[in-house]
Design a protein around this motif. Structure first.
Motif, PDB file in Angstrom:
ATOM      1  N   ALA A   1       0.845  -1.251   0.092  1.00  0.00           N
ATOM      2  CA  ALA A   1       0.054   0.062   0.051  1.00  0.00           C
ATOM      3  C   ALA A   1       0.756   1.107   0.007  1.00  0.00           C
ATOM      4  CB  ALA A   1      -1.001  -0.098   1.202  1.00  0.00           C
ATOM      5  N   ILE A   2       1.788   1.320   0.903  1.00  0.00           N
ATOM      6  CA  ILE A   2       2.750   2.423   1.042  1.00  0.00           C
ATOM      7  C   ILE A   2       3.529   2.814  -0.488  1.00  0.00           C
ATOM      8  CG2 ILE A   2       4.809   1.614   1.772  1.00  0.00           C
ATOM      9  CD1 ILE A   2       2.826   4.603   3.172  1.00  0.00           C
ATOM     10  N   SER A   3       3.992   1.683  -0.819  1.00  0.00           N
ATOM     11  CA  SER A   3       4.677   1.644  -2.101  1.00  0.00           C
ATOM     12  C   SER A   3       3.920   2.408  -3.252  1.00  0.00           C
ATOM     13  CB  SER A   3       5.343   0.397  -2.541  1.00  0.00           C
ATOM     14  OG  SER A   3       6.231  -0.030  -1.557  1.00  0.00           O
ATOM     15  N   ALA A   4       2.599   1.851  -3.327  1.00  0.00           N
ATOM     16  CA  ALA A   4       1.963   2.195  -4.289  1.00  0.00           C
ATOM     17  C   ALA A   4       1.564   3.880  -4.390  1.00  0.00           C
ATOM     18  CB  ALA A   4       0.653   1.315  -4.538  1.00  0.00           C
ATOM     19  N   SER A   5       1.058   4.054  -3.071  1.00  0.00           N
ATOM     20  CA  SER A   5       0.702   5.611  -2.667  1.00  0.00           C
ATOM     21  C   SER A   5       1.851   6.249  -2.900  1.00  0.00           C
ATOM     22  CB  SER A   5       0.233   5.430  -1.293  1.00  0.00           C
ATOM     23  OG  SER A   5      -0.142   6.860  -0.691  1.00  0.00           O
ATOM     24  N   LEU A   6       3.182   6.279  -2.273  1.00  0.00           N
ATOM     25  CA  LEU A   6       4.161   7.054  -2.751  1.00  0.00           C
ATOM     26  C   LEU A   6       4.446   7.399  -4.017  1.00  0.00           C
ATOM     27  CD1 LEU A   6       6.572   6.169   0.089  1.00  0.00           C
ATOM     28  CD2 LEU A   6       5.360   8.286  -0.101  1.00  0.00           C
ATOM     29  N   ALA A   7       4.332   6.133  -4.767  1.00  0.00           N
ATOM     30  CA  ALA A   7       4.599   6.327  -6.351  1.00  0.00           C
ATOM     31  C   ALA A   7       3.709   7.313  -7.222  1.00  0.00           C
ATOM     32  CB  ALA A   7       4.633   4.914  -7.006  1.00  0.00           C
ATOM     33  N   ALA A   8       2.384   7.249  -6.606  1.00  0.00           N
ATOM     34  CA  ALA A   8       1.459   8.180  -7.164  1.00  0.00           C
ATOM     35  C   ALA A   8       1.756   9.690  -6.850  1.00  0.00           C
ATOM     36  CB  ALA A   8       0.098   7.707  -6.804  1.00  0.00           C
ATOM     37  N   HIS A   9       2.379   9.798  -5.887  1.00  0.00           N
ATOM     38  CA  HIS A   9       2.843  11.453  -5.283  1.00  0.00           C
ATOM     39  C   HIS A   9       4.247  11.608  -5.614  1.00  0.00           C
ATOM     40  CE1 HIS A   9      -0.927  10.545  -3.200  1.00  0.00           C
ATOM     41  NE2 HIS A   9      -1.035  11.686  -2.896  1.00  0.00           N
ATOM     42  N   ALA A  10       4.877  10.735  -6.167  1.00  0.00           N
ATOM     43  CA  ALA A  10       6.351  11.215  -6.793  1.00  0.00           C
ATOM     44  C   ALA A  10       6.208  12.179  -7.763  1.00  0.00           C
ATOM     45  CB  ALA A  10       7.105  10.022  -7.144  1.00  0.00           C
ATOM     46  N   THR A  11       7.161  12.935  -7.738  1.00  0.00           N
ATOM     47  CA  THR A  11       7.430  13.847  -8.735  1.00  0.00           C
ATOM     48  C   THR A  11       8.935  14.187  -9.003  1.00  0.00           C
ATOM     49  OG1 THR A  11       7.258  16.020  -7.276  1.00  0.00           O
ATOM     50  CG2 THR A  11       5.205  15.232  -8.327  1.00  0.00           C
ATOM     51  N   GLU A  12       9.307  15.039 -10.182  1.00  0.00           N
ATOM     52  CA  GLU A  12      10.652  15.260 -10.471  1.00  0.00           C
ATOM     53  C   GLU A  12      11.329  16.287  -9.052  1.00  0.00           C
ATOM     54  OE1 GLU A  12      13.569  17.246 -13.590  1.00  0.00           O
ATOM     55  OE2 GLU A  12      11.643  17.065 -13.905  1.00  0.00           O
ATOM     56  N   ALA A  13      10.259  17.132  -8.587  1.00  0.00           N
ATOM     57  CA  ALA A  13      10.729  18.146  -7.640  1.00  0.00           C
ATOM     58  C   ALA A  13      11.012  17.368  -5.944  1.00  0.00           C
ATOM     59  CB  ALA A  13       9.692  19.312  -7.272  1.00  0.00           C
ATOM     60  N   ASN A  14      10.017  16.454  -5.727  1.00  0.00           N
ATOM     61  CA  ASN A  14      10.307  15.758  -4.516  1.00  0.00           C
ATOM     62  C   ASN A  14      10.915  14.368  -4.489  1.00  0.00           C
ATOM     63  OD1 ASN A  14       8.324  13.652  -5.225  1.00  0.00           O
ATOM     64  ND2 ASN A  14       6.754  14.732  -4.380  1.00  0.00           N
TER      65      ASN A  14
END
Length: 343
Positions: free
Chosen positions: A275-288
């Motif tokens: 769950a945490i892996s999928a959630s973080l991947a969806a919020h990842a950007t070049e900036a963060n």
């Protein structure tokens, strides 16, 4: 011969330009039609979809039409509908015969001359038309009694599509499927596609039915989740998804993790890790991504490399520009780079 979604796409991409007909079999709702549509786009073909199950043999032969001749009145077969469109095609065209196995023997027989001789009577198909066909299997409770052997032999190859969680998640990430659903099916990959064993009027898990779940997850209130999900994929799978969502919602938010990536606890529960892996991947950007890498490095140090790799791969699929970030480029020479490359 069984093939995965990615293998089928590659195979059709090679066969279609050579005008070689292919018959695809498999369970209902596993993406046969979707892959044909993707191949049409990738190979720059128009797509003509026919449903032989609702056809009459005249749909493939044309209607008899009176025509004068020196010897008196005769009749010719006049093409109409899908046949007329295929005969007049000017651009490359895939003529897709969907649910061919549900068609009557008479309709199947009417397709034989088209499939092999590429003509019907005096009408000849243009060279830019390619036939593809799909059918469920006789064991799928889909009204398939079989396909005539002479029809089968007119296809260059016959393959059975088998969905895999790897192919489905690759597509799902790019398609913007909710991270919670991606995480759940990674946790329970056996629920991606389940063979129906009864004739009861109920849905079973399949890529198609999970697609309906994905479209409703953000609009259905919690009080109706079990009813909605169970109606789409069956009571058992729907119940498991609701339970998984409870875990998903109790985890730290992606924003909270990105604010304190060096101190927020890493879950130990397997479901929570997906769950945490999928959630973080969806919020990842070049900036963060530099902050995200702090958390990823902690996962690797904690012997959770599999989840670190899932997280980064999904992030790249959703946001390819992450590959331009300094944090990603710098990580290629370390443990993460080796994990992603499979070294």
């Amino acid at each position: 011969m069984q093939v995965t979604s990615s293998q089928l796409f590659e195979l059709l991409s090679l066969y279609v330009p050579k005008r070689l007909p292919v018959l695809i079999t498999g369970r209902p709702g596993i993406g046969k039609s979707d892959i044909v549509e993707q191949v049409a786009q990738a190979t720059d073909h128009e797509l003509l979809i026919s449903h032989p199950v609702v056809e009459d043999p005249t749909d493939s032969k044309g209607l008899p039409f009176p025509s004068p001749s020196p010897d008196g009145l005769t009749a010719k077969f006049l093409p109409f509908g899908d046949l007329e469109r295929a005969l007049s095609a000017r651009r490359p065209l895939i003529w897709f015969l969907d649910d061919l196995g549900q068609a009557s023997p008479a309709v199947q027989a009417a397709k034989m001359q088209l499939l092999l001789a590429r003509r019907i009577g005096e009408h000849v198909l243009p060279s830019n038309v390619t036939f593809l066909a799909a059918t469920n299997r006789r064991t799928d409770n889909a009204g398939v009694t079989g396909i005539l052997d002479p029809v089968i032999s007119r296809f260059a190859t016959v393959v059975e599509l088998t969905p895999t969680i790897a192919d489905w998640t690759t597509w799902a990430v790019k398609a913007g499927i909710p991270p919670a659903l991606i995480a759940f099916l990674r946790f329970r990959p056996d629920l991606l596609s389940v063979q129906k064993t009864t004739r009861d009027i109920e849905n079973t898990p399949s890529p198609r039915s999970w697609g309906f779940v994905a479209k409703t997850m953000d609009v259905v209130p919690k009080s109706l989740e079990h009813i909605s999900f169970a109606g789409s994929v069956g009571d058992g799978a729907g119940t498991e998804l609701v339970s998984f969502l409870q875990i998903f919602r109790e985890l730290p938010s992606p924003d909270a993790i990105l604010l304190n990536p060096d101190t927020v606890a890493i879950p130990e529960n397997l479901a929570a890790l997906y769950a945490i892996s999928a959630s973080l991947a969806a919020h990842a950007t070049e900036a963060n991504f530099d902050r995200l890498m702090v958390y990823v490095d902690r996962m690797i140090a904690g012997d959770l490399s599999e989840f670190a790799a899932l997280l980064v791969r999904d992030a790249l699929r959703r946001t390819p520009t992450i590959a331009n970030s300094y944090a990603f480029i710098n990580a290629q020479g370390g443990p993460l780079g080796k994990i992603i490359r499979g070294e």
